[in-house]
Design a protein around this motif. Structure first.
Motif, PDB file in Angstrom:
ATOM      1  N   THR A  56      33.122   9.775 -36.899  1.00 27.36           N
ATOM      2  CA  THR A  56      32.225   9.119 -35.954  1.00 27.36           C
ATOM      3  C   THR A  56      30.951   9.935 -35.831  1.00 27.36           C
ATOM      4  OG1 THR A  56      34.087   8.238 -34.691  1.00 27.36           O
ATOM      5  CG2 THR A  56      31.944   8.322 -33.577  1.00 27.36           C
ATOM      6  N   PHE A  57      29.815   9.273 -36.041  1.00 27.68           N
ATOM      7  CA  PHE A  57      28.518   9.927 -35.912  1.00 27.68           C
ATOM      8  C   PHE A  57      27.826   9.425 -34.656  1.00 27.68           C
ATOM      9  CE2 PHE A  57      29.532  10.152 -40.380  1.00 27.68           C
ATOM     10  CZ  PHE A  57      29.036  11.391 -40.787  1.00 27.68           C
ATOM     11  N   ASN A  58      27.001  10.284 -34.054  1.00 23.27           N
ATOM     12  CA  ASN A  58      26.211   9.841 -32.909  1.00 23.27           C
ATOM     13  C   ASN A  58      25.396   8.608 -33.286  1.00 23.27           C
ATOM     14  OD1 ASN A  58      26.830  11.499 -30.744  1.00 23.27           O
ATOM     15  ND2 ASN A  58      25.381  13.088 -31.341  1.00 23.27           N
ATOM     16  N   TYR A  59      25.226   7.707 -32.323  1.00 22.25           N
ATOM     17  CA  TYR A  59      24.484   6.471 -32.565  1.00 22.25           C
ATOM     18  C   TYR A  59      23.473   6.286 -31.440  1.00 22.25           C
ATOM     19  CZ  TYR A  59      23.494   1.499 -32.983  1.00 22.25           C
ATOM     20  OH  TYR A  59      22.856   0.296 -33.119  1.00 22.25           O
ATOM     21  N   PRO A  60      22.225   6.017 -31.738  1.00 19.84           N
ATOM     22  CA  PRO A  60      21.649   5.894 -33.084  1.00 19.84           C
ATOM     23  C   PRO A  60      21.097   7.233 -33.582  1.00 19.84           C
ATOM     24  CG  PRO A  60      20.052   5.173 -31.447  1.00 19.84           C
ATOM     25  CD  PRO A  60      21.285   5.592 -30.681  1.00 19.84           C
ATOM     26  N   THR A  61      21.407   7.595 -34.808  1.00 21.05           N
ATOM     27  CA  THR A  61      20.877   8.798 -35.447  1.00 21.05           C
ATOM     28  C   THR A  61      20.623   8.517 -36.926  1.00 21.05           C
ATOM     29  OG1 THR A  61      23.084   9.608 -36.027  1.00 21.05           O
ATOM     30  CG2 THR A  61      22.156  10.379 -33.930  1.00 21.05           C
ATOM     31  N   LEU A  62      19.801   9.349 -37.535  1.00 17.17           N
ATOM     32  CA  LEU A  62      19.628   9.273 -38.983  1.00 17.17           C
ATOM     33  C   LEU A  62      20.872   9.768 -39.693  1.00 17.17           C
ATOM     34  CD1 LEU A  62      15.931  10.486 -39.546  1.00 17.17           C
ATOM     35  CD2 LEU A  62      16.819   8.148 -39.524  1.00 17.17           C
ATOM     36  N   ALA A  63      21.650  10.633 -39.017  1.00 19.06           N
ATOM     37  CA  ALA A  63      22.883  11.154 -39.616  1.00 19.06           C
ATOM     38  C   ALA A  63      23.884  10.039 -39.890  1.00 19.06           C
ATOM     39  CB  ALA A  63      23.510  12.204 -38.699  1.00 19.06           C
ATOM     40  N   GLU A  64      23.722   8.925 -39.212  1.00 21.54           N
ATOM     41  CA  GLU A  64      24.597   7.777 -39.454  1.00 21.54           C
ATOM     42  C   GLU A  64      24.465   7.279 -40.900  1.00 21.54           C
ATOM     43  OE1 GLU A  64      25.466   3.346 -37.536  1.00 21.54           O
ATOM     44  OE2 GLU A  64      23.601   4.410 -37.114  1.00 21.54           O
ATOM     45  N   ALA A  65      23.382   7.665 -41.560  1.00 23.41           N
ATOM     46  CA  ALA A  65      23.200   7.294 -42.971  1.00 23.41           C
ATOM     47  C   ALA A  65      24.336   7.841 -43.829  1.00 23.41           C
ATOM     48  CB  ALA A  65      21.854   7.799 -43.486  1.00 23.41           C
ATOM     49  N   PHE A 120      17.146   4.774 -44.882  1.00 22.07           N
ATOM     50  CA  PHE A 120      16.937   5.077 -43.466  1.00 22.07           C
ATOM     51  C   PHE A 120      16.611   3.823 -42.664  1.00 22.07           C
ATOM     52  CE2 PHE A 120      15.668   9.845 -43.978  1.00 22.07           C
ATOM     53  CZ  PHE A 120      16.957  10.108 -44.418  1.00 22.07           C
ATOM     54  N   ARG A 121      15.992   2.836 -43.309  1.00 20.55           N
ATOM     55  CA  ARG A 121      15.667   1.600 -42.594  1.00 20.55           C
ATOM     56  C   ARG A 121      16.915   0.801 -42.240  1.00 20.55           C
ATOM     57  NH1 ARG A 121      13.715   0.474 -47.914  1.00 20.55           N
ATOM     58  NH2 ARG A 121      15.049  -1.017 -49.030  1.00 20.55           N
ATOM     59  N   GLU A 122      18.072   1.169 -42.838  1.00 19.09           N
ATOM     60  CA  GLU A 122      19.333   0.509 -42.511  1.00 19.09           C
ATOM     61  C   GLU A 122      19.945   1.027 -41.216  1.00 19.09           C
ATOM     62  OE1 GLU A 122      21.575  -0.570 -46.557  1.00 19.09           O
ATOM     63  OE2 GLU A 122      21.051   1.546 -46.474  1.00 19.09           O
ATOM     64  N   THR A 123      19.411   2.131 -40.706  1.00 18.47           N
ATOM     65  CA  THR A 123      19.939   2.705 -39.472  1.00 18.47           C
ATOM     66  C   THR A 123      19.095   2.259 -38.281  1.00 18.47           C
ATOM     67  OG1 THR A 123      18.574   4.711 -39.531  1.00 18.47           O
ATOM     68  CG2 THR A 123      20.651   4.750 -40.784  1.00 18.47           C
ATOM     69  N   SER A 124      19.737   2.139 -37.130  1.00 22.33           N
ATOM     70  CA  SER A 124      18.989   1.774 -35.924  1.00 22.33           C
ATOM     71  C   SER A 124      17.974   2.849 -35.568  1.00 22.33           C
ATOM     72  CB  SER A 124      19.962   1.566 -34.757  1.00 22.33           C
ATOM     73  OG  SER A 124      20.810   0.466 -35.016  1.00 22.33           O
ATOM     74  N   ARG A 125      18.338   4.109 -35.780  1.00 26.00           N
ATOM     75  CA  ARG A 125      17.409   5.197 -35.497  1.00 26.00           C
ATOM     76  C   ARG A 125      16.169   5.082 -36.384  1.00 26.00           C
ATOM     77  NH1 ARG A 125      15.913   8.650 -31.502  1.00 26.00           N
ATOM     78  NH2 ARG A 125      15.051  10.575 -32.362  1.00 26.00           N
ATOM     79  N   GLY A 126      16.370   4.688 -37.632  1.00 26.79           N
ATOM     80  CA  GLY A 126      15.242   4.492 -38.527  1.00 26.79           C
ATOM     81  C   GLY A 126      14.282   3.448 -38.012  1.00 26.79           C
ATOM     82  N   HIS A 127      14.828   2.343 -37.463  1.00 29.80           N
ATOM     83  CA  HIS A 127      13.971   1.306 -36.883  1.00 29.80           C
ATOM     84  C   HIS A 127      13.230   1.843 -35.667  1.00 29.80           C
ATOM     85  CE1 HIS A 127      14.777  -2.242 -39.258  1.00 29.80           C
ATOM     86  NE2 HIS A 127      16.068  -1.946 -39.266  1.00 29.80           N
ATOM     87  N   ILE A 128      13.932   2.597 -34.824  1.00 30.88           N
ATOM     88  CA  ILE A 128      13.316   3.155 -33.621  1.00 30.88           C
ATOM     89  C   ILE A 128      12.153   4.069 -33.991  1.00 30.88           C
ATOM     90  CG2 ILE A 128      13.713   4.753 -31.686  1.00 30.88           C
ATOM     91  CD1 ILE A 128      16.607   3.647 -31.607  1.00 30.88           C
ATOM     92  N   MET A 129      12.324   4.824 -35.085  1.00 27.79           N
ATOM     93  CA  MET A 129      11.292   5.767 -35.521  1.00 27.79           C
ATOM     94  C   MET A 129      10.211   5.101 -36.366  1.00 27.79           C
ATOM     95  SD  MET A 129      13.865   8.910 -36.537  1.00 27.79           S
ATOM     96  CE  MET A 129      12.562  10.015 -37.087  1.00 27.79           C
ATOM     97  N   GLY A 130      10.416   3.840 -36.716  1.00 30.58           N
ATOM     98  CA  GLY A 130       9.427   3.139 -37.526  1.00 30.58           C
ATOM     99  C   GLY A 130       9.445   3.537 -38.985  1.00 30.58           C
ATOM    100  N   LEU A 131      10.626   3.900 -39.490  1.00 31.87           N
ATOM    101  CA  LEU A 131      10.737   4.358 -40.873  1.00 31.87           C
ATOM    102  C   LEU A 131      10.940   3.181 -41.827  1.00 31.87           C
ATOM    103  CD1 LEU A 131      13.059   7.491 -40.476  1.00 31.87           C
ATOM    104  CD2 LEU A 131      10.561   7.398 -40.524  1.00 31.87           C
ATOM    105  N   ASP A 132      10.053   3.051 -42.797  1.00 31.26           N
ATOM    106  CA  ASP A 132      10.214   2.058 -43.854  1.00 31.26           C
ATOM    107  C   ASP A 132      10.772   2.700 -45.120  1.00 31.26           C
ATOM    108  OD1 ASP A 132       9.175  -0.080 -42.355  1.00 31.26           O
ATOM    109  OD2 ASP A 132       7.121   0.539 -42.825  1.00 31.26           O
TER     110      ASP A 132
END
Length: 498
Positions: free
Chosen positions: A440-449, A379-391
């Motif tokens: 194509t997945f919405n960006y940024p989302t966790l679904a992009e994983a 999840f940290r590889e996704t922009s949404r993960g960074h936005i959410m603070g996911l490590d």
């Protein structure tokens, strides 16, 4: 005596879905519920309360924001049992209100009382006021659910030594807790209380936990639990639980350790709530855990006209699958055709973090001899993960090398139980790795994983044919025959059996 087309005993997920389904088919239906309010274990002590407790704990502790603001961050500094219970009561009232409205709208009768068999088609109902009445039915569905297993050697007192049903009524939060049992219920509650910064120790005689989940996912999950200082005493048995004079509880483990704690939660299994049904009068017999054996296609028991669905029939004991079992059983019971459900269903574990899985695990792929490749996304590889603070958090996809089809999706981390449905749809529609690469997945989302994991696998699998072959029932990676330890959902390619 009142006669009904279908009598449903129990108003949990299986019972209510069955009753409403039969009513929508124009049948005369009655639901018998011994609890004070409709909804069964799912609404009052199980699914809804535990998930509400989880969400409340994460909100009040600021758990999801700690990636940015540090482990000391809290929305509410002093969290009490009343704080947790307040939101719980609001949620339960809403669930009951919705269910009662559904029964009224569909003209489903509801009787409060305890049912027991008189004959295979007649039930006696003992009401709270002591009055008894009899009802007869063309068909009867038993959806009585389960209750906590309470062995004699555990000194339950409802305060410091409790089961999972009593957990919701505790008066104050403990500073420390021992959870006996590393099954789904035990792990869910253990991680929820750990998120409240309570010192939690889990004890289980098995050396592993949640064995039906992909091993790599469990390894990641276990690392996260140990990283926040949860104690996992696996392969160790709690031999003696004793209340101490100062109000604490001593737990002696067969490894020689003794743990002194404020509270013990015993969550090592549940029993089918069939004790009061007088099953012999109907020609039925439950197993040692109070469960009933049924035809996996029709959910009919060994006695014609008597059906059972939900947790009382055993695995997978999910609210979602129980609903489908109840619907299928009701259609068969009233002489209608029930279509076969999709092969793959998701399994959700509402721990902290969440786990959700659908399809085959990597261990099952090896056991079946299916050539495969895996794709991993953090999840940290996704922009949404960074936005959410996911490590933390990961998604794992498993593909057949022969057909390139997706055969398994496994997720641990924030939103896992929501994200899994994308993989479930692709699994049931026999989609291939190309779907994730080209979609194509919405960006940024966790679904992009999903795209990241798809590309990870695709890079090692190489470019496939323009149109990947569709697996047949005879192909080497056919999943038609489930493994004993993880059966496929009950089939229902049915014609009416009456």
């Amino acid at each position: 005596m009142n006669h009904y087309d279908l009598i449903v005993v129990g108003s949990g997920p299986a019972g209510r879905r069955a009753a409403i389904q039969a009513a929508k088919l124009g049948k005369k239906v009655v639901v018998i519920e011994q609890g004070k309010r409709v909804g069964g274990v799912s609404v009052h002590t199980g699914t809804i309360p535990s998930k509400t407790l989880r969400e409340t704990a994460l909100n009040l502790t600021g758990w999801r924001e700690r990636g940015f603001y540090g482990r000391a961050y809290r929305v509410k500094q002093e969290i009490s049992a009343d704080d947790l219970r307040r939101r719980l009561l609001i949620t339960l009232d809403h669930e009951v209100e919705v269910l009662e409205h559904q029964f009224a709208r569909n003209r489903v009768q509801h009787i409060r009382g305890t049912a027991s068999f008189v004959t295979p088609d007649t039930l006696e109902i003992l009401k709270d006021d002591g009055e008894t009445m009899h009802v007869a039915g063309t068909s009867i569905l038993l959806a009585v659910g389960t209750k906590p297993f309470r062995p004699d050697y555990i000194p339950f007192d409802g305060k410091s030594v409790i089961d999972s049903d009593e957990l919701l009524d505790i008066e104050e939060l403990p500073r420390s807790m021992v959870v006996i049992g590393a099954g789904v219920i035990g792990i869910e509650y253990a991680t929820i209380f750990s998120a409240l910064d309570i010192a939690v120790t889990v004890i289980d005689p098995k050396t592993t936990m949640l064995d039906f989940i992909d091993k790599e996912i469990i390894e990641d999950f276990t690392y996260q639990l140990r990283d926040r200082n949860m104690k996992l005493l696996l392969g160790q048995r709690a031999e003696k639980v004793e209340r101490l004079p100062d109000g604490k509880v001593s737990v002696k483990v067969d490894s020689g350790r003794t743990i002194v704690t404020d509270m013990v939660l015993f969550a090592a299994g549940r029993m089918g709530a069939t004790e009061s049904l007088n099953l012999p009068a109907a020609g039925l017999e439950a197993d040692s855990r109070g469960r009933l054996k049924v035809n996996p296609e029709t959910f009919e028991t060994s006695v014609k006209g008597i059906f059972a669905a939900g947790d009382v029939v055993g695995f997978p004991s999910l609210a979602s699958t129980s609903m489908e079992q109840g619907r299928i059983a009701a259609r068969v019971a009233v002489g209608e055709i029930a279509m076969e459900p999709q092969k793959y269903f998701p399994y959700g574990i509402y721990a902290v973090p969440e786990i959700s899985t659908c399809g085959l695990t990597e261990e099952e792929m090896k056991e079946r001899g299916i050539p495969y490749e895996c794709g991993i996304a953090r999840f940290r590889e996704t922009s949404r993960g960074h936005i959410m603070g996911l490590d933390t958090g990961m998604l794992k996809l498993i593909f057949s090398l022969k057909t390139r089809r997706l055969l398994g999706v496994h997720i641990v981390g924030e939103g896992a139980t929501e994200l899994v449905h994308i993989g479930q749809a692709v699994l049931n529609l026999k989609g291939t790795v190309e779907y994730f690469v080209e979609n194509t997945f919405n960006y940024p989302t966790l679904a992009e994983a999903y795209k990241i994991a798809g590309l990870d696998a695709w890079n090692r699998m190489g470019v496939g044919p323009k149109e990947a072959p569709v697996a047949t029932a005879q192909s080497t990676d056919s999943t038609a025959t489930p493994l004993p330890d993880k059966p496929a959902p009950a089939k229902a390619k049915l014609a009416a059996s009456k």
